[in-house]
Design an enzyme around this catalytic site. Structure first.
Site, PDB file in Angstrom:
ATOM      1  N   ILE A  28       0.827  -1.210   0.000  1.00  0.00           N
ATOM      2  CA  ILE A  28       0.000   0.000   0.000  1.00  0.00           C
ATOM      3  C   ILE A  28       0.863   1.261   0.000  1.00  0.00           C
ATOM      4  O   ILE A  28       0.599   2.218  -0.728  1.00  0.00           O
ATOM      5  CB  ILE A  28      -0.963  -0.031   1.218  1.00  0.00           C
ATOM      6  CG1 ILE A  28      -1.992  -1.165   1.033  1.00  0.00           C
ATOM      7  CG2 ILE A  28      -1.647   1.312   1.411  1.00  0.00           C
ATOM      8  CD1 ILE A  28      -2.841  -1.449   2.281  1.00  0.00           C
ATOM      9  N   ASP A  47      11.637   3.039   4.157  1.00  0.00           N
ATOM     10  CA  ASP A  47      11.305   1.655   4.488  1.00  0.00           C
ATOM     11  C   ASP A  47      12.514   1.035   5.177  1.00  0.00           C
ATOM     12  O   ASP A  47      13.648   1.502   5.011  1.00  0.00           O
ATOM     13  CB  ASP A  47      10.954   0.845   3.228  1.00  0.00           C
ATOM     14  CG  ASP A  47      10.017  -0.330   3.523  1.00  0.00           C
ATOM     15  OD1 ASP A  47       8.833  -0.257   3.127  1.00  0.00           O
ATOM     16  OD2 ASP A  47      10.460  -1.306   4.154  1.00  0.00           O
ATOM     17  N   TYR A 168      -2.675  -6.874  16.797  1.00  0.00           N
ATOM     18  CA  TYR A 168      -2.842  -6.109  15.547  1.00  0.00           C
ATOM     19  C   TYR A 168      -4.121  -5.279  15.620  1.00  0.00           C
ATOM     20  O   TYR A 168      -4.113  -4.070  15.335  1.00  0.00           O
ATOM     21  CB  TYR A 168      -2.883  -7.060  14.346  1.00  0.00           C
ATOM     22  CG  TYR A 168      -2.988  -6.343  13.016  1.00  0.00           C
ATOM     23  CD1 TYR A 168      -1.864  -5.851  12.359  1.00  0.00           C
ATOM     24  CD2 TYR A 168      -4.231  -6.140  12.408  1.00  0.00           C
ATOM     25  CE1 TYR A 168      -1.963  -5.191  11.132  1.00  0.00           C
ATOM     26  CE2 TYR A 168      -4.335  -5.474  11.189  1.00  0.00           C
ATOM     27  CZ  TYR A 168      -3.193  -5.005  10.555  1.00  0.00           C
ATOM     28  OH  TYR A 168      -3.311  -4.338   9.345  1.00  0.00           O
TER      29      TYR A 168
HETATM   30  P1  NAP Z   1       3.547  -4.735   3.188  1.00  0.00           P
HETATM   31  O1  NAP Z   1       3.394  -5.003   1.735  1.00  0.00           O
HETATM   32  O2  NAP Z   1       4.189  -5.731   4.063  1.00  0.00           O
HETATM   33  O3  NAP Z   1       4.252  -3.303   3.352  1.00  0.00           O
HETATM   34  C1  NAP Z   1       4.632  -2.783   4.608  1.00  0.00           C
HETATM   35  C2  NAP Z   1       6.012  -2.216   4.486  1.00  0.00           C
HETATM   36  O4  NAP Z   1       6.355  -1.587   5.747  1.00  0.00           O
HETATM   37  C3  NAP Z   1       7.068  -3.310   4.240  1.00  0.00           C
HETATM   38  O5  NAP Z   1       8.013  -2.908   3.283  1.00  0.00           O
HETATM   39  C4  NAP Z   1       7.684  -3.456   5.609  1.00  0.00           C
HETATM   40  O6  NAP Z   1       8.987  -3.999   5.625  1.00  0.00           O
HETATM   41  C5  NAP Z   1       7.674  -2.025   6.084  1.00  0.00           C
HETATM   42  N1  NAP Z   1       7.925  -1.941   7.519  1.00  0.00           N
HETATM   43  C6  NAP Z   1       7.510  -2.807   8.474  1.00  0.00           C
HETATM   44  N2  NAP Z   1       7.999  -2.458   9.657  1.00  0.00           N
HETATM   45  C7  NAP Z   1       8.785  -1.364   9.456  1.00  0.00           C
HETATM   46  C8  NAP Z   1       9.569  -0.568  10.300  1.00  0.00           C
HETATM   47  N3  NAP Z   1       9.706  -0.849  11.615  1.00  0.00           N
HETATM   48  N4  NAP Z   1      10.225   0.489   9.775  1.00  0.00           N
HETATM   49  C9  NAP Z   1      10.130   0.763   8.460  1.00  0.00           C
HETATM   50  N5  NAP Z   1       9.414   0.019   7.596  1.00  0.00           N
HETATM   51  C10 NAP Z   1       8.741  -1.038   8.085  1.00  0.00           C
HETATM   52  O7  NAP Z   1       2.090  -4.506   3.841  1.00  0.00           O
HETATM   53  P2  NAP Z   1       0.814  -3.662   3.352  1.00  0.00           P
HETATM   54  O8  NAP Z   1      -0.285  -4.621   3.245  1.00  0.00           O
HETATM   55  O9  NAP Z   1       1.136  -2.765   2.235  1.00  0.00           O
HETATM   56  O10 NAP Z   1       0.567  -2.801   4.676  1.00  0.00           O
HETATM   57  C11 NAP Z   1       0.760  -1.402   4.731  1.00  0.00           C
HETATM   58  C12 NAP Z   1      -0.097  -0.860   5.870  1.00  0.00           C
HETATM   59  O11 NAP Z   1      -1.484  -1.125   5.569  1.00  0.00           O
HETATM   60  C13 NAP Z   1       0.182  -1.538   7.211  1.00  0.00           C
HETATM   61  O12 NAP Z   1       0.138  -0.578   8.236  1.00  0.00           O
HETATM   62  C14 NAP Z   1      -0.969  -2.519   7.343  1.00  0.00           C
HETATM   63  O13 NAP Z   1      -1.243  -2.826   8.685  1.00  0.00           O
HETATM   64  C15 NAP Z   1      -2.079  -1.750   6.678  1.00  0.00           C
HETATM   65  N6  NAP Z   1      -3.196  -2.569   6.220  1.00  0.00           N
HETATM   66  C16 NAP Z   1      -3.003  -3.580   5.314  1.00  0.00           C
HETATM   67  C17 NAP Z   1      -4.103  -4.329   4.908  1.00  0.00           C
HETATM   68  C18 NAP Z   1      -3.985  -5.448   3.930  1.00  0.00           C
HETATM   69  O14 NAP Z   1      -4.965  -6.205   3.775  1.00  0.00           O
HETATM   70  N7  NAP Z   1      -2.849  -5.612   3.234  1.00  0.00           N
HETATM   71  C19 NAP Z   1      -5.382  -4.048   5.421  1.00  0.00           C
HETATM   72  C20 NAP Z   1      -5.527  -3.021   6.331  1.00  0.00           C
HETATM   73  C21 NAP Z   1      -4.440  -2.281   6.722  1.00  0.00           C
HETATM   74  P3  NAP Z   1       9.131  -5.581   6.016  1.00  0.00           P
HETATM   75  O15 NAP Z   1       8.670  -6.337   4.805  1.00  0.00           O
HETATM   76  O16 NAP Z   1      10.602  -5.732   6.304  1.00  0.00           O
HETATM   77  O17 NAP Z   1       8.267  -5.839   7.222  1.00  0.00           O
END
Ligand code: NAP
Length: 262
Positions: A28, A47, A168
Site C-alpha cells: 500500500i 522503508d 494487531y
Molecule cells: P507490506 O506489503 O508488508 O508493506 C509494509 C512495508 O512496511 C514493508 O516494506 C515493511 O517492511 C515495512 N515496515 C515494516 N515495519 C517497518 C519498520 N519498523 N520500519 C520501516 N518500515 C517497516 O504490507 P501492506 O499490506 O502494504 O501494509 C501497509 C499498511 O497497511 C500496514 O500498516 C498494514 O497494517 C495496513 N493494512 C493492510 C491491509 C492489507 O490487507 N494488506 C489491510 C488493512 C491495513 P518488512 O517487509 O521488512 O516488514
C-alpha cells in the site's frame, strides 16, 4: 447567478508538494507513494527493507517525472525519523504531506502470545506511527500547514473472523484514536491528521501463512466479493493529502468494499 472561483480538478493537484511515505518499499505504501507522484508531488520513500522494493519505488516515481529519494530507516527509531524529515526537506523541500503506512501483521491465540510478539508489533504499528507523526508534525508546524495520513485498518473497528491477532486489532484501533487526538492537538496549527482504514487488500502482507486458507473466505465475507487492489488506496490518499479535503481532520476513511456495513 453565484460565481464559484474554485477549479475542481486543481483540488486534487499535488504539484509543488513534498511527501514522505513510510512503508514505501512494498504494498500500500509503495502504491500510494507512486500515486502522490502521479498527482505532482516529489516523494521521499522510507522503508526498513533493503531489497529491491525501495529501488523500484524510486524508479517508478522518476518515470512519472517526479523527484524521489530513498531512506532506509526503522519507524521505531525516533532519531532516524527526525533525520529522515531533515533529509526530505534538504533534498526535496518543505514537507507538506506524510503517509505512514509502515506496519506488520502476524497472529497467535491471545492466551499463547509471547510478550515479545505483542511488543514488537505494538512498537512498529503504534509507536512507529506516533514517532512518525511527531517528527513530521514538527516540520509542518514550522510551515503552518500539512496533511498527515495514517494507514490504520478496518481491524481497528471490527474483529477479523478467523484471525487471532488481538495485538494487531488493538494497534489499529489505537492508530485511529491517536489520529483523532493528534488532529485536535494540531487543528489550530494548520496540520490535518486523518487515517485510512483499508479492508482486505492484495499485498505481500496477505501472503503470510495464516492468510493462505483465509483469502477466499475473506473475499466471500466482503460485500463487494473481492479484496481491494493497492490501486484502490490511491484515490483516498490523494483526497486526504490534497486541498480536496481541506475541511477534514480527525476522520477515519474506511476503504473496505462495504465490509463494515455487515
Ligand atoms: P507490506 O506489503 O508488508 O508493506 C509494509 C512495508 O512496511 C514493508 O516494506 C515493511 O517492511 C515495512 N515496515 C515494516 N515495519 C517497518 C519498520 N519498523 N520500519 C520501516 N518500515 C517497516 O504490507 P501492506 O499490506 O502494504 O501494509 C501497509 C499498511 O497497511 C500496514 O500498516 C498494514 O497494517 C495496513 N493494512 C493492510 C491491509 C492489507 O490487507 N494488506 C489491510 C488493512 C491495513 P518488512 O517487509 O521488512 O516488514
Amino acid at each position: 447567478m453565484t460565481r464559484f472561483s474554485l477549479n475542481t480538478p486543481a483540488l486534487f493537484d499535488l504539484s509543488g508538494r513534498v511527501a514522505l511515505v513510510t512503508g514505501a518499499g512494498s504494498g500500500i505504501g509503495q502504491r500510494i507513494a507512486l500515486g502522490l507522484a502521479q498527482s505532482g508531488a516529489d516523494v521521499a520513500c522510507l522503508d526498513r527493507r533493503t531489497d529491491q522494493g525501495l529501488a523500484d519505488s524510486l524508479q517508478m516515481i522518476r518515470t512519472a517525472g517526479r523527484r524521489a529519494i530513498a531512506i532506509h530507516a526503522d519507524v521505531t527509531d525516533r532519531a532516524s525519523l527526525e533525520k529522515a524529515v531533515v533529509r526530505t526537506e534538504s533534498d526535496l523541500g518543505p514537507l507538506g504531506i506524510a503517509v505512514n503506512a509502515a506496519g506488520i501483521a502476524n497472529a497467535s491465540p491471545a492466551e499463547d502470545m509471547s510478550e515479545e510478539q505483542y511488543q514488537n508489533l505494538m512498537d512498529i504499528n503504534m509507536k512507529g506511527v506516533f514517532l512518525s507523526c511527531q517528527a513530521e508534525a514538527r516540520a509542518m508546524h514550522g510551515h503552518g500547514k500539512g496533511s498527515i495520513i495514517n494507514i490504520a485498518s478496518m481491524s481497528g473497528v471490527i474483529v477479523n473472523r478467523g484471525l487471532m491477532q488481538v495485538h494487531y486489532n488493538a494497534s489499529k484501533a489505537g492508530v485511529i484514536h491517536m489520529t483523532r487526538s493528534m488532529a485536535m492537538e494540531w487543528v489550530d496549527r494548520g496540520v490535518r491528521v486523518n487515517s485510512i482504514s483499508p479492508g482486505y487488500t492484495a499485498t505481500p502482507m496477505n501472503t503470510r501463512p495464516e492468510m493462505v486458507h483465509q483469502t477466499k473466505e475473506f473475499e466471500s465475507q466482503t460485500p463487494m466479493q473481492r479484496m481491494a487492489t493497492v490501486d484502490e488506496m490511491v484515490g483516498p490518499a490523494i483526497f486526504l493529502a490534497s486541498d480536496a479535503s481541506s475541511y477534514c481532520t480527525g476522520i477515519d476513511l474506511l476503504v473496505d468494499g462495504g465490509f463494515c456495513c455487515w
